[in-house]
Design a protein around this motif. Structure first.
Motif, PDB file in Angstrom:
ATOM      1  N   ILE A 207      42.764  47.193  38.855  1.00 20.19           N
ATOM      2  CA  ILE A 207      43.833  47.507  37.911  1.00 20.19           C
ATOM      3  C   ILE A 207      45.088  47.889  38.693  1.00 20.19           C
ATOM      4  O   ILE A 207      45.055  48.772  39.551  1.00 20.19           O
ATOM      5  N   ILE A 208      46.179  47.194  38.408  1.00 21.66           N
ATOM      6  CA  ILE A 208      47.438  47.420  39.125  1.00 21.66           C
ATOM      7  C   ILE A 208      48.571  47.577  38.118  1.00 21.66           C
ATOM      8  O   ILE A 208      48.725  46.749  37.214  1.00 21.66           O
ATOM      9  N   LEU A 209      49.384  48.619  38.273  1.00 17.41           N
ATOM     10  CA  LEU A 209      50.543  48.842  37.420  1.00 17.41           C
ATOM     11  C   LEU A 209      51.789  48.363  38.145  1.00 17.41           C
ATOM     12  O   LEU A 209      52.127  48.841  39.218  1.00 17.41           O
ATOM     13  N   LYS A 210      52.483  47.365  37.552  1.00 20.42           N
ATOM     14  CA  LYS A 210      53.706  46.820  38.131  1.00 20.42           C
ATOM     15  C   LYS A 210      54.722  46.576  37.022  1.00 20.42           C
ATOM     16  O   LYS A 210      54.437  45.892  36.036  1.00 20.42           O
ATOM     17  N   ASN A 211      55.915  47.162  37.188  1.00 19.94           N
ATOM     18  CA  ASN A 211      57.022  46.929  36.248  1.00 19.94           C
ATOM     19  C   ASN A 211      56.626  47.175  34.795  1.00 19.94           C
ATOM     20  O   ASN A 211      56.917  46.363  33.902  1.00 19.94           O
ATOM     21  N   LYS A 212      55.890  48.265  34.555  1.00 22.71           N
ATOM     22  CA  LYS A 212      55.470  48.695  33.216  1.00 22.71           C
ATOM     23  C   LYS A 212      54.343  47.830  32.630  1.00 22.71           C
ATOM     24  O   LYS A 212      53.951  48.015  31.475  1.00 22.71           O
ATOM     25  N   TYR A 213      53.839  46.860  33.418  1.00 28.63           N
ATOM     26  CA  TYR A 213      52.701  46.060  32.972  1.00 28.63           C
ATOM     27  C   TYR A 213      51.457  46.517  33.721  1.00 28.63           C
ATOM     28  O   TYR A 213      51.484  46.717  34.942  1.00 28.63           O
ATOM     29  N   LEU A 214      50.375  46.668  32.985  1.00 29.68           N
ATOM     30  CA  LEU A 214      49.104  47.020  33.599  1.00 29.68           C
ATOM     31  C   LEU A 214      48.285  45.728  33.725  1.00 29.68           C
ATOM     32  O   LEU A 214      47.873  45.148  32.724  1.00 29.68           O
ATOM     33  N   PHE A 215      48.087  45.264  34.953  1.00 29.99           N
ATOM     34  CA  PHE A 215      47.324  44.046  35.196  1.00 29.99           C
ATOM     35  C   PHE A 215      45.869  44.405  35.463  1.00 29.99           C
ATOM     36  O   PHE A 215      45.571  45.296  36.264  1.00 29.99           O
ATOM     37  N   LYS A 216      44.970  43.704  34.795  1.00 24.76           N
ATOM     38  CA  LYS A 216      43.540  43.909  34.992  1.00 24.76           C
ATOM     39  C   LYS A 216      42.908  42.589  35.430  1.00 24.76           C
ATOM     40  O   LYS A 216      42.925  41.614  34.692  1.00 24.76           O
ATOM     41  N   LEU A 217      42.357  42.574  36.643  1.00 31.31           N
ATOM     42  CA  LEU A 217      41.696  41.392  37.171  1.00 31.31           C
ATOM     43  C   LEU A 217      40.201  41.662  37.245  1.00 31.31           C
ATOM     44  O   LEU A 217      39.769  42.583  37.940  1.00 31.31           O
ATOM     45  N   ASN A 218      39.436  40.885  36.533  1.00 28.17           N
ATOM     46  CA  ASN A 218      37.990  41.054  36.558  1.00 28.17           C
ATOM     47  C   ASN A 218      37.399  40.094  37.588  1.00 28.17           C
ATOM     48  O   ASN A 218      37.451  38.870  37.424  1.00 28.17           O
ATOM     49  N   LEU A 219      36.866  40.633  38.671  1.00 26.68           N
ATOM     50  CA  LEU A 219      36.360  39.825  39.766  1.00 26.68           C
ATOM     51  C   LEU A 219      35.040  39.146  39.430  1.00 26.68           C
ATOM     52  O   LEU A 219      34.616  38.222  40.132  1.00 26.68           O
ATOM     53  N   GLU A 220      34.402  39.583  38.345  1.00 21.89           N
ATOM     54  CA  GLU A 220      33.136  38.984  37.934  1.00 21.89           C
ATOM     55  C   GLU A 220      33.367  37.801  36.995  1.00 21.89           C
ATOM     56  O   GLU A 220      32.732  36.759  37.122  1.00 21.89           O
ATOM     57  N   THR A 221      34.302  37.957  36.051  1.00 26.21           N
ATOM     58  CA  THR A 221      34.555  36.903  35.063  1.00 26.21           C
ATOM     59  C   THR A 221      35.737  36.005  35.434  1.00 26.21           C
ATOM     60  O   THR A 221      35.953  34.968  34.814  1.00 26.21           O
ATOM     61  N   ASN A 222      36.530  36.427  36.453  1.00 27.21           N
ATOM     62  CA  ASN A 222      37.731  35.694  36.876  1.00 27.21           C
ATOM     63  C   ASN A 222      38.810  35.646  35.799  1.00 27.21           C
ATOM     64  O   ASN A 222      39.640  34.735  35.775  1.00 27.21           O
ATOM     65  N   ASN A 223      38.824  36.620  34.921  1.00 27.70           N
ATOM     66  CA  ASN A 223      39.858  36.719  33.895  1.00 27.70           C
ATOM     67  C   ASN A 223      40.959  37.672  34.341  1.00 27.70           C
ATOM     68  O   ASN A 223      40.687  38.676  35.020  1.00 27.70           O
ATOM     69  N   ILE A 224      42.200  37.362  33.939  1.00 26.55           N
ATOM     70  CA  ILE A 224      43.350  38.213  34.266  1.00 26.55           C
ATOM     71  C   ILE A 224      44.063  38.585  32.973  1.00 26.55           C
ATOM     72  O   ILE A 224      44.441  37.706  32.195  1.00 26.55           O
ATOM     73  N   PHE A 225      44.239  39.883  32.755  1.00 27.53           N
ATOM     74  CA  PHE A 225      44.915  40.366  31.554  1.00 27.53           C
ATOM     75  C   PHE A 225      46.126  41.189  31.958  1.00 27.53           C
ATOM     76  O   PHE A 225      46.120  41.868  32.994  1.00 27.53           O
ATOM     77  N   ALA A 226      47.173  41.125  31.128  1.00 24.70           N
ATOM     78  CA  ALA A 226      48.323  42.017  31.254  1.00 24.70           C
ATOM     79  C   ALA A 226      48.340  42.899  30.014  1.00 24.70           C
ATOM     80  O   ALA A 226      48.078  42.430  28.903  1.00 24.70           O
ATOM     81  N   GLU A 227      48.646  44.172  30.197  1.00 27.02           N
ATOM     82  CA  GLU A 227      48.571  45.127  29.088  1.00 27.02           C
ATOM     83  C   GLU A 227      49.806  46.021  29.073  1.00 27.02           C
ATOM     84  O   GLU A 227      50.359  46.367  30.121  1.00 27.02           O
ATOM     85  N   MET A 228      50.264  46.356  27.851  1.00 25.31           N
ATOM     86  CA  MET A 228      51.323  47.352  27.669  1.00 25.31           C
ATOM     87  C   MET A 228      50.806  48.411  26.711  1.00 25.31           C
ATOM     88  O   MET A 228      50.026  48.100  25.799  1.00 25.31           O
ATOM     89  N   SER A 229      51.224  49.636  26.932  1.00 25.56           N
ATOM     90  CA  SER A 229      50.732  50.714  26.074  1.00 25.56           C
ATOM     91  C   SER A 229      51.801  51.777  25.890  1.00 25.56           C
ATOM     92  O   SER A 229      52.759  51.869  26.668  1.00 25.56           O
ATOM     93  N   GLU A 230      51.614  52.565  24.831  1.00 22.42           N
ATOM     94  CA  GLU A 230      52.547  53.654  24.532  1.00 22.42           C
ATOM     95  C   GLU A 230      51.805  54.740  23.758  1.00 22.42           C
ATOM     96  O   GLU A 230      51.053  54.430  22.827  1.00 22.42           O
ATOM     97  N   CYS A 231      52.015  55.957  24.131  1.00 21.84           N
ATOM     98  CA  CYS A 231      51.404  57.072  23.418  1.00 21.84           C
ATOM     99  C   CYS A 231      52.329  57.475  22.266  1.00 21.84           C
ATOM    100  O   CYS A 231      53.382  58.080  22.477  1.00 21.84           O
ATOM    101  N   THR A 232      51.949  57.085  21.058  1.00 29.66           N
ATOM    102  CA  THR A 232      52.795  57.364  19.893  1.00 29.66           C
ATOM    103  C   THR A 232      52.717  58.818  19.465  1.00 29.66           C
ATOM    104  O   THR A 232      53.629  59.346  18.868  1.00 29.66           O
TER     105      THR A 232
END
Length: 306
Positions: A207-232
């Motif tokens: 999991i790497i945070l870059k420029n307000k995007y949280l990137f999640k790389l799953n080394l088992e499934t080879n999937n890459i996700f980008a995530e944004m979040s906010e505490c309302t």
């Protein structure tokens, strides 16, 4: 026009000239801007050419053999599926360098395929003669018969060599082109990633945070996700996530056919150095900038409602 893929591995002799050799190879090929050789032990590049009947992507895996345990564990896997083996060398230690590399990669080395010893043209004639004699003797001792010597001075000499290799491969057995993917098991992949300073969680994610995007790389499934979040508020966090499509094989980056788990490693380093934000795909919807824009729209609709 038929289109073929062929894999060649080039092993550089360690020493002062290694970086010069490496730079000359990158100068004439498509490649990831990052230098992956020092990070994961191999720098995959592409030399693209056309014959009268075919278009060929010569996938060149540039590597070197070092004394580190990780390099000696992983490097032999790079030899799998290669159609030619090229050794770039110049010192009096070249014979032992070549034979040590061949011995190390023995299980993934096809002795029927050609071995090419590439020596700088500027080397003294007596030095070249000695190298050829000693290497030839080493090959005869190992019963290796399919080898040749070639000389180079400028990158254009390498272009000529690669075009000769392409003609040779296409004319002899075009139906056999293509190569075995090199995939590492999950344990080795995670070991490489951890050695580079990244953390891997129990879900096999980096999991790497870059420029307000949280990137999640799953080394088992080879999937890459980008995530944004906010505490309302203090009790609830609003999150949006998007699976990323990364398809840029013609740039020597990411999902080059046959790279196996190197695809995930190259993407991981691209996120870390932020070059991921400049990635362009073959289609607009594959551009990272467009995909992240879609993520921001989703985030605004879900988490920024008035």
């Amino acid at each position: 026009m038929a289109r073929f893929l062929a894999k060649v591995i080039i092993t550089l002799e360690s020493g002062l000239k290694k970086d010069i050799y490496h730079q000359a190879l990158r100068q004439i090929s498509a490649h990831n801007k990052s230098n992956l050789l020092e990070m994961i032990g191999v720098d995959p590049v592409i030399f693209r050419s056309r014959t009268n009947t075919s278009s060929v992507d010569l996938q060149i895996w540039i590597t070197t053999i070092t004394g580190t345990m990780l390099n000696r564990l992983v490097s032999p896997l790079y030899f799998a599926g290669a159609r030619k083996y090229i050794f770039m060398c110049s010192t009096k230690n070249a014979p032992s360098f070549v034979m040590n590399a061949i011995d190390l990669a023995a299980q993934n080395f096809n002795a029927l395929n050609e071995i090419i010893i590439l020596i700088p043209k500027r080397s003294a004639e007596i030095k070249q003669s000695t190298l050829k004699r000693d290497i030839t003797q080493s090959f005869e001792d190992k019963a290796l018969t399919n080898f040749s010597f070639s000389r180079w001075n400028k990158p254009n000499d390498l272009v000529n060599l690669f075009e000769r290799i392409i003609d040779d491969l296409v004319n002899i057995s075009p139906q056999e082109l293509g190569f075995a993917p090199v995939g590492f098991d999950l344990t080795i992949v995670e070991e490489i990633v951890k050695k580079q300073g990244f953390k891997v969680n129990q879900k096999h994610e980096v999991i790497i945070l870059k420029n307000k995007y949280l990137f999640k790389l799953n080394l088992e499934t080879n999937n890459i996700f980008a995530e944004m979040s906010e505490c309302t508020n203090c009790d609830k966090e609003c999150k949006v996530s998007k699976k990323l499509c990364i398809q840029i094989s013609d740039k020597g980056f990411a999902n080059i056919t046959g790279l196996g788990d190197l695809r995930m490693l190259s993407i991981l380093f691209a996120i870390e150095n932020e070059s991921i934000f400049k990635v362009k795909g073959r289609k607009p919807q594959e551009d990272i900038s467009n995909q992240l824009k879609e993520l921001r729209v989703m985030f605004k609709k879900k988490c920024r409602k008035e």
